[in-house]
Enzyme design. Structure first.
Site, mmCIF file in Angstrom:
data_model
loop_
_atom_site.group_PDB
_atom_site.id
_atom_site.type_symbol
_atom_site.label_atom_id
_atom_site.label_comp_id
_atom_site.label_asym_id
_atom_site.label_seq_id
_atom_site.Cartn_x
_atom_site.Cartn_y
_atom_site.Cartn_z
ATOM 1 N N ARG A 119 0.862 -1.202 0.000
ATOM 2 C CA ARG A 119 0.000 0.000 0.000
ATOM 3 C C ARG A 119 0.888 1.239 0.000
ATOM 4 O O ARG A 119 0.609 2.216 -0.667
ATOM 5 C CB ARG A 119 -0.959 0.007 1.197
ATOM 6 C CG ARG A 119 -1.663 1.362 1.348
ATOM 7 C CD ARG A 119 -2.947 1.347 2.181
ATOM 8 N NE ARG A 119 -2.922 0.461 3.321
ATOM 9 C CZ ARG A 119 -2.227 0.655 4.455
ATOM 10 N NH1 ARG A 119 -1.487 1.740 4.606
ATOM 11 N NH2 ARG A 119 -2.266 -0.234 5.421
ATOM 12 N N ASP A 143 -7.888 18.715 -14.347
ATOM 13 C CA ASP A 143 -8.207 17.383 -14.875
ATOM 14 C C ASP A 143 -7.780 17.381 -16.343
ATOM 15 O O ASP A 143 -8.420 18.006 -17.188
ATOM 16 C CB ASP A 143 -9.709 17.128 -14.714
ATOM 17 C CG ASP A 143 -10.123 15.722 -15.161
ATOM 18 O OD1 ASP A 143 -9.406 15.130 -15.982
ATOM 19 O OD2 ASP A 143 -11.181 15.249 -14.698
HETATM 20 C C1 LIG Z 1 -13.431 9.147 -16.610
HETATM 21 C C2 LIG Z 1 -13.133 10.487 -16.103
HETATM 22 C C3 LIG Z 1 -12.913 10.717 -14.734
HETATM 23 C C4 LIG Z 1 -13.048 9.620 -13.703
HETATM 24 O O1 LIG Z 1 -12.079 8.642 -13.846
HETATM 25 P P1 LIG Z 1 -12.302 7.093 -13.453
HETATM 26 O O2 LIG Z 1 -11.011 6.480 -13.831
HETATM 27 O O3 LIG Z 1 -13.469 6.612 -14.243
HETATM 28 O O4 LIG Z 1 -12.583 7.061 -12.001
HETATM 29 C C5 LIG Z 1 -12.602 12.008 -14.339
HETATM 30 N N1 LIG Z 1 -12.521 13.018 -15.224
HETATM 31 C C6 LIG Z 1 -12.735 12.830 -16.542
HETATM 32 C C7 LIG Z 1 -12.606 13.984 -17.462
HETATM 33 C C8 LIG Z 1 -13.043 11.565 -17.026
HETATM 34 O O5 LIG Z 1 -13.256 11.395 -18.331
#
Ligand SMILES: *Cc1c(COP(=O)(O)O)cnc(C)c1O
Length: 380
Positions: free
Chosen positions: A46, A170
């Site tokens: 972990r 993101d």
């Molecule tokens: C898919 C996605 C997420 C979430 O990711 P997971 O791996 O599905 O938990 C977050 N932000 C964006 C822009 C995504 O396309």
């Protein structure tokens, strides 16, 4: 080192134990200690695992950062960022964002006393009206999902610095091949590695990359304490996926352009969203911070016709109707009923996500086949 070299070699070296060129899958939870407190850097998986370690270093290299951290999913990675905050803190986020992020913010973290504001981020007067001394995080998605709006990263970083808060980005839609938010002054870059980084729709994973050592330590503390790590097999798969990121992204961009052009000229299609089109409202921002325009394309059917949209996504043959994106195969989705169903209709429509909106993740097949498939489904 340039990106095509970094994806293959960045942060990596042959396995020190065996000389293996490809990072082995260290499928082990624990490590021998010759004497109490003596070990080779690994005690328990972990906390640290050699396969995950290699991936974290590789991710840091391709995002032009110093520290990488991997999690069991993209959501787990965002969850770790939010755990940097305290009750009473506030977050300003893009309104048009991934439905799962919206759900995590409003249904999980709001009840712990964190306040979220959603706004249109290119209008900085709106941000000025929301920011106060409790604001600790500015959360940006660019390009956004599914409307493919862009946020000016330079401006967002400047705003966050001025108000003494962190800027998290993101970067899932762009991938590190097309955009490196840390270079523009972001503090944290986040990926759903499930998408372009993994690239083959066979692993769910999340990642963070940062430059600041203190911030990396705090995030590592959360990663280890909460324990939402990824397994070694998944780390191996993403390492393997990343080795072809540059080649795949080139083809995603080329195909994205061809499909966008086809849809843009089709009389049954309205409102195309692809940042590479010169008439896209954020085309200039895209040119200033991205190295290409990607393989995500959204569009509305003409007259906002929900039945026409349903017909298209139900009749494609090369594309598959499915959630997710960023794999080698082409997918189509209907955000209102799929990825963004967690966002109330009123909130969705404020951000332009109508019931007639279709989102395409353009794969790396031959563009002619993708266009022929869309044509038959649209004209059926
Ligand atoms: C898919 C996605 C997420 C979430 O990711 P997971 O791996 O599905 O938990 C977050 N932000 C964006 C822009 C995504 O396309």
């Amino acid at each position: 080192m340039k990106i095509g070299t970094k994806v293959i070699h960045g942060g990596l070296s042959p396995d020190p134990a065996t000389g293996a060129i490809m990072t082995p899958i260290y499928q082990t939870t624990t490590y021998h200690q010759p004497r109490p407190g003596e070990h080779q850097g690994y005690e328990y998986s972990r906390s640290k695992n050699p396969t995950r370690d290699a991936l974290e270093k590789n991710l840091a290299a391709i995002e032009n950062g110093k520290y990488g951290l991997c999690f069991g999913s993209g959501m787990a990675a965002i969850d770790a960022i939010l755990k940097l905050l305290n009750p009473g803190d506030e977050v300003i986020s893009t309104g048009d964002l991934y439905g799962g992020s919206y759900r995590l913010f409003t249904q999980v973290f709001e009840k712990f006393g964190i306040k979220f504001h959603f706004t249109e981020m290119n209008d900085f007067s709106k941000l000025d009206a929301l920011v106060n001394e409790k604001t600790k995080l500015v959360w940006v998605e660019t390009p956004t999902n599914p409307m493919l709006n862009l946020i000016d990263l330079n401006k967002a970083a400047h705003f966050a610095k001025k108000h003494n808060c962190l800027l998290g980005v993101d970067n899932t839609f762009a991938s590190p091949y097309l955009q490196n938010p840390l270079d523009f002054g972001a503090d944290i870059v986040m990926h759903s590695a499930t998408k372009y980084l993994g690239g083959h729709s066979d692993v769910v994973m999340g990642a963070l990359v940062v430059n600041d050592e203190k911030l990396a330590e705090k995030l590592y503390f959360i990663q280890n304490s909460s324990g939402a790590i990824c397994g070694p097999m998944d780390a191996f798969l993403v390492l393997r996926g990343i080795k072809t990121l540059h080649i795949r992204m080139q083809r995603h961009c080329e195909n994205g352009e061809k499909v966008a052009e086809f849809l843009n000229n089709h009389s049954a299609i309205d409102n195309m969203y692809w940042p590479g089109l010169v008439n896209h409202p954020n085309h200039e921002i895209a040119k200033s911070q991205m190295r290409g325009f990607g393989g995500m394309v959204s569009f509305n059917t003409i007259d906002d016709n929900y039945d026409a949209a349903k017909k298209i996504v139900s009749n494609v043959k090369v594309f598959s109707l499915a959630e997710s994106l960023g794999g080698v195969e082409s997918l189509c989705g209907h955000p209102a009923s799929m990825t963004h169903a967690a966002i109330p209709k009123e909130e969705r429509e404020k951000n332009g996500i109508k019931d007639s909106l279709i989102r395409l993740s353009i794969g790396i097949e031959d563009a002619e086949d993708l266009i022929a498939d869309l044509k038959q489904a649209i004209e059926l």
